[in-house]
Design a protein around this motif. Sequence first.
Motif, PDB file in Angstrom:
ATOM      1  N   GLY A  30       0.811  -1.209   0.000  1.00 24.95           N
ATOM      2  CA  GLY A  30       0.000   0.000   0.000  1.00 24.95           C
ATOM      3  C   GLY A  30       0.841   1.253   0.000  1.00 24.95           C
ATOM      4  O   GLY A  30       2.020   1.225  -0.371  1.00 24.95           O
ATOM      5  N   LYS A  72       1.646   5.061   2.289  1.00 24.29           N
ATOM      6  CA  LYS A  72       1.462   5.810   3.532  1.00 24.29           C
ATOM      7  C   LYS A  72       1.883   7.245   3.306  1.00 24.29           C
ATOM      8  O   LYS A  72       2.768   7.528   2.501  1.00 24.29           O
ATOM      9  CB  LYS A  72       2.195   5.163   4.703  1.00 24.29           C
ATOM     10  CG  LYS A  72       3.687   5.105   4.614  1.00 24.29           C
ATOM     11  CD  LYS A  72       4.218   4.382   5.860  1.00 24.29           C
ATOM     12  CE  LYS A  72       5.718   4.307   5.888  1.00 24.29           C
ATOM     13  NZ  LYS A  72       6.205   3.698   7.113  1.00 24.29           N
ATOM     14  N   SER A 120      -1.864   5.165   6.784  1.00 25.52           N
ATOM     15  CA  SER A 120      -1.583   4.339   5.612  1.00 25.52           C
ATOM     16  C   SER A 120      -2.847   3.621   5.166  1.00 25.52           C
ATOM     17  O   SER A 120      -3.797   3.469   5.933  1.00 25.52           O
ATOM     18  CB  SER A 120      -0.473   3.319   5.907  1.00 25.52           C
ATOM     19  OG  SER A 120      -0.896   2.383   6.874  1.00 25.52           O
ATOM     20  N   ALA A 121      -2.841   3.172   3.912  1.00 25.18           N
ATOM     21  CA  ALA A 121      -3.945   2.407   3.342  1.00 25.18           C
ATOM     22  C   ALA A 121      -3.377   1.452   2.315  1.00 25.18           C
ATOM     23  O   ALA A 121      -2.400   1.767   1.638  1.00 25.18           O
ATOM     24  CB  ALA A 121      -4.967   3.329   2.695  1.00 25.18           C
ATOM     25  N   GLY A 122      -3.978   0.275   2.210  1.00 22.80           N
ATOM     26  CA  GLY A 122      -3.476  -0.698   1.256  1.00 22.80           C
ATOM     27  C   GLY A 122      -4.337  -1.938   1.192  1.00 22.80           C
ATOM     28  O   GLY A 122      -5.519  -1.911   1.531  1.00 22.80           O
ATOM     29  N   GLY A 123      -3.699  -3.012   0.778  1.00 26.71           N
ATOM     30  CA  GLY A 123      -4.391  -4.277   0.641  1.00 26.71           C
ATOM     31  C   GLY A 123      -3.648  -5.383   1.359  1.00 26.71           C
ATOM     32  O   GLY A 123      -2.450  -5.281   1.640  1.00 26.71           O
ATOM     33  N   ALA A 154      -8.926  -4.982   2.355  1.00 25.16           N
ATOM     34  CA  ALA A 154      -8.364  -3.633   2.381  1.00 25.16           C
ATOM     35  C   ALA A 154      -7.994  -3.307   3.816  1.00 25.16           C
ATOM     36  O   ALA A 154      -8.661  -3.756   4.752  1.00 25.16           O
ATOM     37  CB  ALA A 154      -9.385  -2.633   1.859  1.00 25.16           C
ATOM     38  N   THR A 155      -6.929  -2.548   3.985  1.00 25.65           N
ATOM     39  CA  THR A 155      -6.463  -2.204   5.320  1.00 25.65           C
ATOM     40  C   THR A 155      -6.165  -0.713   5.416  1.00 25.65           C
ATOM     41  O   THR A 155      -5.780  -0.086   4.429  1.00 25.65           O
ATOM     42  CB  THR A 155      -5.207  -3.039   5.695  1.00 25.65           C
ATOM     43  OG1 THR A 155      -4.809  -2.718   7.022  1.00 25.65           O
ATOM     44  CG2 THR A 155      -4.067  -2.797   4.751  1.00 25.65           C
TER      45      THR A 155
END
Length: 170
Positions: free
Chosen positions: A91, A93, A103-106, A118-119
């Motif tokens: 992801g 950040k 942060s955001a991602g997978g 998704a996180t």
Amino acid sequence: MPKSILLAAIVLLVLLLRVSPAHADTLWDAELRLGYGVTSGQTATGMTTKTSPLTVTGMAAWAFSDDPPLMGYGGFTLETLDRNSIGGVAGVKLAALGALQISAGGVWIFAPYTLWGATATFGACHRIGRTVKACGDLQLVEYFAGTDLPKQHAMTQAQLAFGIVFDGGT
């Protein structure tokens, strides 16, 4: 239990923000994180909430944008205690926030079953050495696909995560 986790996360963030000075931007960092919390989801008998697996995550991040200041990250995640699994995370950040980190991602769990999700994380860090920070985060994961979802219903995981970040390369 969810209220106690939320309260602990708020107290931790207030303490970290109060004593954490901003630091120069870095070109890369490496993080080892432990997370534990609750999982909620739909089952055949209705909604359930239980403790989540203990997660161990290792990540490396690198700067790829100055404006906005972004870092990409990738790494592995392990689940243990309630169930055992291994997977990967990736992801972006937001960098240059001083003590804050967002942060955001997978996430993809691939063995022994599959989960896709998704996180997102929100937290704060406190510098404990020239190139070392201690961090506390509220970490949310929404699993929406995979062979381990009960009746193909989404699962939500909320965890308090504590990590050590090694950074460098200004």
